[in-house]
Design a protein around this motif. Structure first.
Motif, short mmCIF file in Angstrom:
data_model
loop_
_atom_site.label_atom_id
_atom_site.label_comp_id
_atom_site.label_asym_id
_atom_site.label_seq_id
_atom_site.Cartn_x
_atom_site.Cartn_y
_atom_site.Cartn_z
N UNK A 96 12.83 -12.60 -11.91
CA UNK A 96 12.57 -11.92 -10.64
C UNK A 96 12.71 -10.42 -10.86
N UNK A 97 11.81 -9.65 -10.27
CA UNK A 97 11.87 -8.20 -10.41
C UNK A 97 11.33 -7.50 -9.19
N UNK A 98 11.63 -6.22 -9.10
CA UNK A 98 11.13 -5.43 -7.98
C UNK A 98 11.26 -3.95 -8.27
N UNK A 112 0.86 -1.20 0.00
CA UNK A 112 0.00 0.00 0.00
C UNK A 112 0.89 1.24 0.00
N UNK A 113 0.30 2.40 -0.19
CA UNK A 113 1.05 3.65 -0.15
C UNK A 113 1.36 3.99 1.31
N UNK A 114 2.66 4.06 1.63
CA UNK A 114 3.11 4.33 3.00
C UNK A 114 3.85 5.66 3.03
N UNK A 115 3.13 6.72 3.34
CA UNK A 115 3.71 8.06 3.41
C UNK A 115 4.43 8.43 2.12
N UNK A 116 3.85 8.04 0.97
CA UNK A 116 4.43 8.36 -0.32
C UNK A 116 5.29 7.26 -0.91
N UNK A 117 5.66 6.25 -0.12
CA UNK A 117 6.49 5.15 -0.60
C UNK A 117 5.61 3.99 -1.08
N UNK A 118 5.99 3.40 -2.20
CA UNK A 118 5.31 2.20 -2.71
C UNK A 118 6.38 1.23 -3.21
N UNK A 119 6.04 -0.05 -3.18
CA UNK A 119 6.99 -1.06 -3.64
C UNK A 119 6.28 -2.22 -4.31
N UNK A 120 7.04 -2.99 -5.08
CA UNK A 120 6.48 -4.16 -5.76
C UNK A 120 7.57 -5.22 -5.89
N UNK A 121 7.17 -6.48 -5.79
CA UNK A 121 8.06 -7.62 -5.99
C UNK A 121 7.36 -8.61 -6.91
N UNK A 122 8.08 -9.09 -7.93
CA UNK A 122 7.51 -10.04 -8.89
C UNK A 122 8.40 -11.27 -9.00
N UNK A 123 7.78 -12.44 -8.96
CA UNK A 123 8.51 -13.70 -9.12
C UNK A 123 7.76 -14.53 -10.15
N UNK A 124 8.42 -14.78 -11.29
CA UNK A 124 7.81 -15.57 -12.36
C UNK A 124 8.46 -16.94 -12.40
N UNK A 125 7.67 -17.97 -12.16
CA UNK A 125 8.18 -19.33 -12.14
C UNK A 125 8.51 -19.81 -13.55
N UNK A 126 9.70 -20.42 -13.69
CA UNK A 126 10.08 -20.95 -15.00
C UNK A 126 9.34 -22.22 -15.35
N UNK A 137 16.72 -15.56 -15.96
CA UNK A 137 17.55 -16.73 -16.20
C UNK A 137 17.16 -17.32 -17.55
N UNK A 138 18.10 -17.43 -18.47
CA UNK A 138 17.80 -17.86 -19.83
C UNK A 138 17.97 -19.36 -20.06
N UNK A 139 18.25 -20.13 -19.00
CA UNK A 139 18.33 -21.58 -19.15
C UNK A 139 16.98 -22.14 -19.58
N UNK A 140 17.02 -23.24 -20.29
CA UNK A 140 15.81 -23.96 -20.70
C UNK A 140 15.92 -25.41 -20.24
N UNK A 147 10.16 -25.30 -15.18
CA UNK A 147 10.96 -26.30 -15.89
C UNK A 147 11.18 -27.50 -14.98
N UNK A 148 10.74 -28.66 -15.39
CA UNK A 148 10.85 -29.86 -14.57
C UNK A 148 12.31 -30.14 -14.21
N UNK A 149 12.57 -30.34 -12.90
CA UNK A 149 13.90 -30.68 -12.45
C UNK A 149 14.85 -29.51 -12.29
N UNK A 150 14.43 -28.30 -12.63
CA UNK A 150 15.32 -27.14 -12.52
C UNK A 150 14.48 -25.91 -12.20
N UNK A 151 14.41 -25.55 -10.92
CA UNK A 151 13.55 -24.46 -10.48
C UNK A 151 14.04 -23.10 -10.95
N UNK A 152 15.33 -22.98 -11.27
CA UNK A 152 15.87 -21.67 -11.67
C UNK A 152 15.77 -21.40 -13.16
#
Length: 362
Positions: free
Chosen positions: A187-189, A161-175, A208-211, A177-182
């Motif tokens: 990831x962004x923020x 939420x807006x906290x005295x003018x400050x705002x933030x965001x965190x994003x995590x997009x799952x790849x 991460x550009x691994x496939x 890929x079976x057997x390889x979580x990375x």
């Protein structure tokens, strides 16, 4: 395609009583005009185009009050092409722009899951670019916001939420890929501060550009700082991005980290070490707004494929929902660079472009 259109029609035809239960809104933008592109390797082209200033779209969003300041929220948004009536993506994905569901609290923030914008893209669009990613002058032409840098699928996003003018965001997009979580993970923020005429924000993105079959291909890192300050008679903008690693600077109009493009018969590959700087302004003029910017792409690789963009535009409000616009931009490519002047929806074909169009929001 028929199934996609039927799905939209069924959703739009849902009874008003059902909509009222969850406070659903149907909204959209229709943007069409004339675009003239010059300096392309295949020749000049003039065309009727859709979404030069803002991508044409239709969407559905809604909320349900769960009590105690907590609400359930959702959004489904698809891009359309006004010039020919088709979807604006080649994969025929129905809700290619955004598709998410989540919970929102007035005191704890918002958590959403689905296909969503990256914090990097939102920071550049909302804080750093006087063209707000639209028109011929869009920062998309040189800043690294193609493909996965714009939106993430399979993303979990938290916004404070807006906290005295400050705002933030965190994003995590799952790849996913079976057997390889990375592998294929992103990831962004972002962190922003707004107080009166001042608006400043910083953002980060890691891809991460691994496939599943190719490993250790490299990681792309992007760091962005953007700001604007409103002096009333003029609003000044600035942005700077540092882009390092494979996939850190995908070329506008391409869809993968390593995708190349052809310009005047030679192959133009994305840089793995570059920076981007922008200065610009907007100024009220009559019943409209003047927009202008200068962008410098500094390629730090041995080829030194730099580029400079100058842009100017004017948006005139005919009403609260309807406006007309004109814009022009030119890119000077150096040492074999092949950047092109596009707009909000298209990558463009040449080093110069002119837009004249009409936009209606509903």
């Amino acid at each position: 395609m028929k199934k996609s259109l039927i799905a939209i029609a069924v959703l739009a035809a849902t009874s008003s009583a059902a909509f009222a239960q969850s406070n659903v809104t149907i909204y959209g933008i229709l943007d069409a005009g004339i675009t003239s592109e010059r300096g392309g390797s295949t020749g000049n082209v003039t065309k009727v185009t859709s979404g030069a200033a803002s991508a044409s779209r239709i969407g559905f969003k809604g909320t349900e009050d769960l009590g105690g300041g907590l609400s359930a929220i959702f959004k489904l948004e698809t891009g359309v092409k006004v010039d020919d009536g088709t979807l604006d993506n080649t994969t025929s994905t129905l809700f290619n722009r955004e598709a998410y569901v989540g919970l929102s609290s007035k005191t704890a923030g918002t958590l959403t899951l689905g296909r969503q914008y990256t914090p990097y893209y939102e920071t550049l669009r909302d804080v750093g670019d006087p063209f707000a990613m639209g028109y011929a002058g869009t920062a998309k032409n040189l800043f690294p916001v193609a493909a996965y840098m714009t939106r993430n699928s399979n993303a979990v996003v938290y916004k404070t939420p807006n906290l005295e003018g400050f705002t933030g965001a965190v994003s995590y997009s799952l790849g996913e890929t079976a057997g390889d979580a990375s592998a294929a993970r992103q990831v962004g923020g972002s962190l922003g501060y707004s107080n009166g005429p001042l608006n400043v924000a910083a953002a980060y993105n890691m891809k991460n550009n691994d496939t599943a079959t190719v490993k250790t291909t490299g990681v792309g890192h992007n760091s962005l700082i953007a700001a604007n300050y409103d002096f009333q008679v003029v609003k000044l903008y600035g942005a700077f991005s540092s882009d390092k690693g494979l996939g850190s600077a995908p070329i506008n109009g391409t869809s993968t980290a390593t995708a190349t493009t052809s310009f005047y018969g030679y192959t133009f590959a994305p840089s793995q070490n570059s920076s981007d700087a922008l200065i610009g302004l907007t100024a009220p003029a009559g019943n409209g707004t003047v927009m202008a910017s200068y962008i410098r792409k500094n390629d730090k690789e041995a080829a030194n494929r730099d580029a400079d963009q100058w842009a100017i535009g004017y948006n005139y409000a005919l009403s609260k929902r309807t406006s007309t616009y004109v814009a022009y931009a030119k890119i000077k490519n150096k040492n074999g660079a092949g950047y092109t002047v596009g707009n909000n929806t298209e990558a463009g074909s040449g080093d110069k472009a002119f837009n004249l169009g009409l936009k209606h929001s509903f």
